[in-house]
Design a protein around this motif. Structure first.
Motif, PDB file in Angstrom:
ATOM      1  N   THR A  92       7.055   3.454  -4.257  1.00 31.26           N
ATOM      2  CA  THR A  92       7.515   4.308  -3.984  1.00 31.26           C
ATOM      3  C   THR A  92       8.079   4.612  -2.508  1.00 31.26           C
ATOM      4  O   THR A  92       7.439   3.927  -2.212  1.00 31.26           O
ATOM      5  N   LYS A  93       9.860   5.204  -2.863  1.00 37.09           N
ATOM      6  CA  LYS A  93       9.631   4.860  -1.099  1.00 37.09           C
ATOM      7  C   LYS A  93       9.110   5.850  -0.671  1.00 37.09           C
ATOM      8  O   LYS A  93       9.230   5.443   0.836  1.00 37.09           O
ATOM      9  N   GLN A  94       8.500   7.040  -1.245  1.00 41.86           N
ATOM     10  CA  GLN A  94       7.757   8.033  -0.115  1.00 41.86           C
ATOM     11  C   GLN A  94       5.791   7.093   0.527  1.00 41.86           C
ATOM     12  O   GLN A  94       5.719   6.504   1.402  1.00 41.86           O
ATOM     13  N   ASN A 110      15.530  -2.518  -1.847  1.00 48.99           N
ATOM     14  CA  ASN A 110      15.926  -3.596  -2.322  1.00 48.99           C
ATOM     15  C   ASN A 110      14.052  -4.095  -2.595  1.00 48.99           C
ATOM     16  O   ASN A 110      13.041  -4.957  -3.065  1.00 48.99           O
ATOM     17  N   LEU A 111      13.609  -3.800  -1.469  1.00 42.94           N
ATOM     18  CA  LEU A 111      12.265  -3.630  -0.835  1.00 42.94           C
ATOM     19  C   LEU A 111      11.196  -3.115  -2.329  1.00 42.94           C
ATOM     20  O   LEU A 111      10.697  -3.642  -2.590  1.00 42.94           O
ATOM     21  N   LEU A 112      11.878  -1.733  -2.055  1.00 43.02           N
ATOM     22  CA  LEU A 112      10.667  -1.341  -2.686  1.00 43.02           C
ATOM     23  C   LEU A 112      10.768  -1.599  -4.745  1.00 43.02           C
ATOM     24  O   LEU A 112      10.381  -1.580  -5.346  1.00 43.02           O
ATOM     25  N   ALA A 113      11.967  -2.075  -4.978  1.00 44.70           N
ATOM     26  CA  ALA A 113      12.031  -3.241  -6.321  1.00 44.70           C
ATOM     27  C   ALA A 113      11.280  -4.647  -6.141  1.00 44.70           C
ATOM     28  O   ALA A 113      10.829  -3.931  -7.309  1.00 44.70           O
ATOM     29  N   ILE A 114      10.905  -5.362  -4.483  1.00 48.32           N
ATOM     30  CA  ILE A 114      10.231  -6.012  -4.783  1.00 48.32           C
ATOM     31  C   ILE A 114       8.779  -6.058  -5.319  1.00 48.32           C
ATOM     32  O   ILE A 114       7.615  -5.866  -5.450  1.00 48.32           O
TER      33      ILE A 114
END
Lengths: 168, 168
Positions: free
Chosen positions: A77-79, A69-73
């Motif tokens: 990238t997740k890295q 969710n944080l990634l989208a906001i």
DNA sequence: CAATTTATGTCAGCCTTGTTGACATTCCAA
DNA sequence: TTGGAATGTCAACAAGGCTGACATAAATTG
């Protein structure tokens, strides 16, 4: 070009001239530095950056939020996010709990220390914003928000609107 | 805290509640991504970044400006700016001329190619800003500018004001 | 149950863009 | 004329983006 200036169909539309728009662009550029200046100073002391601030802000806004969710906001990238989260967890500012409903997920919370830093950062940023709001007046503030909302990408506007309605 | 909410002395000041200010902060965050999204896409193609855009923008606004002047406007170190300028000069987008009055200075100009890229970038950015302005309406735009101007640091406001008055 | 998909984390390596330190050139004032 | 200040350049490093590859665990699907 386009509808540079002059009366068009009866309306003046003077606020849509290239020159007016250029002023808006430069205002946005110079104001954004002010917007981030105070948190930046605080963060620099403990060796953090804006990326840490953003993570802390949105974890505070949605306690228990997931990494995805944080990634989208944040739109990174997740890295990239993971590097930041790892340091925050190591430093004891963020707590990561295995999800109960779905145990693949990690639910993120601020610790006491994390909440303290969040307050310090948001107080500094709010103070400046409050001063600007007071100086500009309520109608200006309404217009400010209306223009910014119209400037967002669709995806970002969705995230913004979800937070917009939510009371803390 | 401070003057969180409620009537104070007769005025409501509802636009100064922490919640209203928080919305302003998040609006600023999400809108800024939209603000830079279109130029970012164009710049990525030729391997440039935002720093190149900023340099190109302000060289276009003040042809013949010096490195030192650009430094003050952009608020970065001269070494950081120099790297960007060097690539722009190597790629034939910017021309650097030894100053006539003071030969330590370098006067910076966009070449034909540089001006072409500047037009491409500013057209993309202006299009989005124009759409947002049109959607929000003239009063909102005036308020938008008033709040942003109140949010700037003093130093940055000075630079902004100099450009604000100057017609291109 | 087996296979697949999803959520997360990690390693390696790259790029942009910020930083500091060292240094060359040029100007100006004592 | 000489020493300091201003201007700009080069080198090296760090933060924080990015991609790609891969591991693990859990959920979902056939």
């Amino acid at each position: 070009m386009a509808e540079s200036a002059g009366p068009a169909g009866g309306e003046a539309l003077l606020f849509l001239t290239d020159d007016q728009i250029r002023k808006g662009i430069e205002a946005m550029f110079f104001a954004y530095r002010g917007f981030t200046a105070d948190p930046d100073r605080i963060l620099a002391v403990q060796g953090y950056g804006r990326a840490h601030h953003r993570a802390i802000h949105f974890i505070n806004r949605s306690p228990g939020t997931t990494v995805n969710n944080l990634l989208a906001i944040l739109g990174v990238t997740k890295q990239s996010l993971n590097r930041v989260l790892r340091t925050l967890i190591e430093d004891g500012l963020v707590r990561s709990e295995v999800g109960t409903r779905d145990r693949r997920e990690r639910n993120l919370y601020l610790t006491e220390d994390g909440a303290a830093l969040e307050r310090e950062l948001s107080t500094a940023q709010r103070d400046r914003m409050r001063a600007a709001f007071r100086q500009a007046g309520p109608e200006a503030v309404a217009g400010f928000r209306r223009v910014l909302e119209a400037m967002m990408d669709g995806e970002m506007r969705r995230h913004y609107m979800r937070f917009r309605e939510a009371e803390p």
